[in-house]
Design a protein around this motif. Structure first.
Motif, PDB file in Angstrom:
ATOM      1  N   ARG A  41       0.616  -1.141  -0.100  1.00  0.00           N
ATOM      2  CA  ARG A  41       0.132   0.066   0.080  1.00  0.00           C
ATOM      3  C   ARG A  41       0.978   1.287  -0.079  1.00  0.00           C
ATOM      4  O   ARG A  41       2.070   1.033   0.411  1.00  0.00           O
ATOM      5  CB  ARG A  41      -0.908  -0.115   1.246  1.00  0.00           C
ATOM      6  CG  ARG A  41      -1.952  -1.380   1.150  1.00  0.00           C
ATOM      7  CD  ARG A  41      -2.828  -1.071   2.471  1.00  0.00           C
ATOM      8  NE  ARG A  41      -1.798  -1.432   3.640  1.00  0.00           N
ATOM      9  CZ  ARG A  41      -2.169  -0.791   4.977  1.00  0.00           C
ATOM     10  NH1 ARG A  41      -3.474  -0.447   5.145  1.00  0.00           N
ATOM     11  NH2 ARG A  41      -1.459  -1.201   5.796  1.00  0.00           N
ATOM     12  N   LEU A  68      -3.596   0.026  -3.663  1.00  0.00           N
ATOM     13  CA  LEU A  68      -4.209   0.983  -2.504  1.00  0.00           C
ATOM     14  C   LEU A  68      -3.536   2.059  -2.246  1.00  0.00           C
ATOM     15  O   LEU A  68      -2.260   1.877  -1.827  1.00  0.00           O
ATOM     16  CB  LEU A  68      -4.685   0.191  -1.205  1.00  0.00           C
ATOM     17  CG  LEU A  68      -5.610  -1.012  -1.300  1.00  0.00           C
ATOM     18  CD1 LEU A  68      -5.840  -1.619  -0.076  1.00  0.00           C
ATOM     19  CD2 LEU A  68      -6.937  -0.616  -1.966  1.00  0.00           C
ATOM     20  N   ASP A 102       4.884  -1.296   3.813  1.00  0.00           N
ATOM     21  CA  ASP A 102       4.312  -0.256   2.825  1.00  0.00           C
ATOM     22  C   ASP A 102       5.287   0.551   2.340  1.00  0.00           C
ATOM     23  O   ASP A 102       6.497   0.485   2.649  1.00  0.00           O
ATOM     24  CB  ASP A 102       2.981  -0.019   3.175  1.00  0.00           C
ATOM     25  CG  ASP A 102       1.761  -1.054   3.800  1.00  0.00           C
ATOM     26  OD1 ASP A 102       1.737  -1.727   2.990  1.00  0.00           O
ATOM     27  OD2 ASP A 102       0.938  -0.550   4.699  1.00  0.00           O
TER      28      ASP A 102
END
Length: 370
Positions: A41, A68, A102
């Motif tokens: 993400r 995302l 991430d």
């Protein structure tokens, strides 16, 4: 397939990364990130101006790849390189529940790259950083090499960390949205690489400046050459203990001028560097180190690019020599109180000079006001 025109590899062992340079790469960013960083993400740090022009392009690309992402938007301008905005960005990363595994994307110019990079270096004790520079200055300089940081009331870039990106994605089409003044400011950093140790590159820039500003093939070639140059220096001296200091040609004077003008629109970073490089050549000539005609040649090239080259070119003027010397004394290259400057023996012949006499610098600045 992505329209990658140039790939520059920064060989730093297990922290090695690529610089991808090409047209409309933001449209391909989702596919590139999905392949290189599957399952991640992303927090996208950008400023209010870039959020209007480039952020939607990136978001559509990430959405198409099923990635995302969370946008984190700060005000545009040098003022965002501050403690307050560092806290805001870091807290926003945590609030988005982005994990250490991430990544943070820095989408913007040098200010965003420095700010987002510093936040990535400290959030959860270090997260991956992906640089997506949208200004010429960021594409040729600040997005490469791992320097991150914010400004202090004491001076420019005095708080920060070395935090190398995992990838640099330089979309040439983003440069088409820059104001002429912003593009010219970035061009000062392009010229810097020729003045450090590549006389042939400086001569090439003299011949190709119009095409670079016009958006021709020379633009991508110039950016790639600058990135290859910086990559070589970073590989040799990642943490600026030696030759990497040469990349600060013009910056000692320039940073002092930026501090004096309040880190704002009166003097952009690249404009300060342009004046600083002319001053560095002129000071070197005064010390008998470099031919005076080289100062004139450098100044003429920067002026032709629309850049300021003298103290008198700064809107509203500058403060006292004493004020400028106080800022110079806070320069990161100062060691045990002794001044260090990047001086030159001529175009393409920069070198590190330690223990520079402050009185000589002060007298020089006094004389440059005339």
């Amino acid at each position: 397939m992505p329209a990658i025109a140039h790939t520059v590899h920064v060989a730093l062992g297990e922290r090695a990364y690529d610089i991808l340079i090409g047209d409309r790469l933001l449209e391909d960013a989702g596919a590139i990130l999905a392949e290189r960083f599957p399952g991640r993400r992303f927090g996208i740090v950008t400023d209010a101006t870039v959020a209007q022009t480039q952020l939607p392009r990136l978001q559509r690309s990430l959405d198409a790849a099923g990635l995302l992402h969370t946008p984190i938007i700060v005000p545009a301008g040098e003022g965002s390189k501050s403690w307050a905005q560092l806290q805001y960005v870091t807290e926003a990363i945590l609030a988005a529940r982005l994990e250490r595994g991430d990544a943070v994307i820095a989408l913007g110019g040098g200010v965003i790259g420095d700010l987002a990079g510093f936040a990535a270096s400290i959030a959860r004790r270090g997260m991956d950083l992906i640089q997506m520079p949208t200004s010429l200055l960021a594409q040729v300089d600040s997005s490469v090499g791992g320097k991150t940081g914010i400004n202090s009331p004491h001076g420019k870039n005095l708080v920060g960390a070395f935090h190398q990106p995992r990838l640099v994605l330089a979309d040439l089409s983003t440069l088409d949205t820059l104001a002429p003044r912003q593009f010219a400011a970035g061009y000062a950093e392009v010229v810097k690489y020729g003045l450090i140790d590549d006389e042939d590159f400086f001569f090439w820039l003299e011949a190709n400046r119009a095409e670079i500003f016009g958006g021709g093939a020379a633009r991508g070639e110039a950016i790639a050459r600058c990135c290859r140059h910086k990559a070589r220096v970073v590989i040799e001296d990642e943490r600026e203990q030696g030759v990497r200091a040469l990349l600060n040609l013009g910056h000692t004077f320039g940073h002092a001028l930026e501090k004096d003008t309040g880190f704002g629109d009166r003097l952009l970073h690249g404009e300060g560097v342009a004046i600083g490089m002319v001053l560095a050549h002129a000071f070197s000539a005064r010390l008998g180190l470099a031919p005076s005609q080289d100062t004139g040649r450098v100044q003429a090239h920067l002026q032709a690019a629309g850049l300021p080259t003298t103290l008198g070119d700064i809107a509203g003027g500058v403060g006292s020599t004493q004020t400028l010397m106080a800022a110079i004394a806070q320069d990161k290259k100062v060691s045990r109180g002794a001044l260090t400057f990047i001086l030159t023996r001529g175009i393409g012949q920069a070198f590190i000079e330690r223990n520079v006499d402050p009185a000589a610098v002060a007298q020089f600045l006094d004389d440059m006001r005339g």
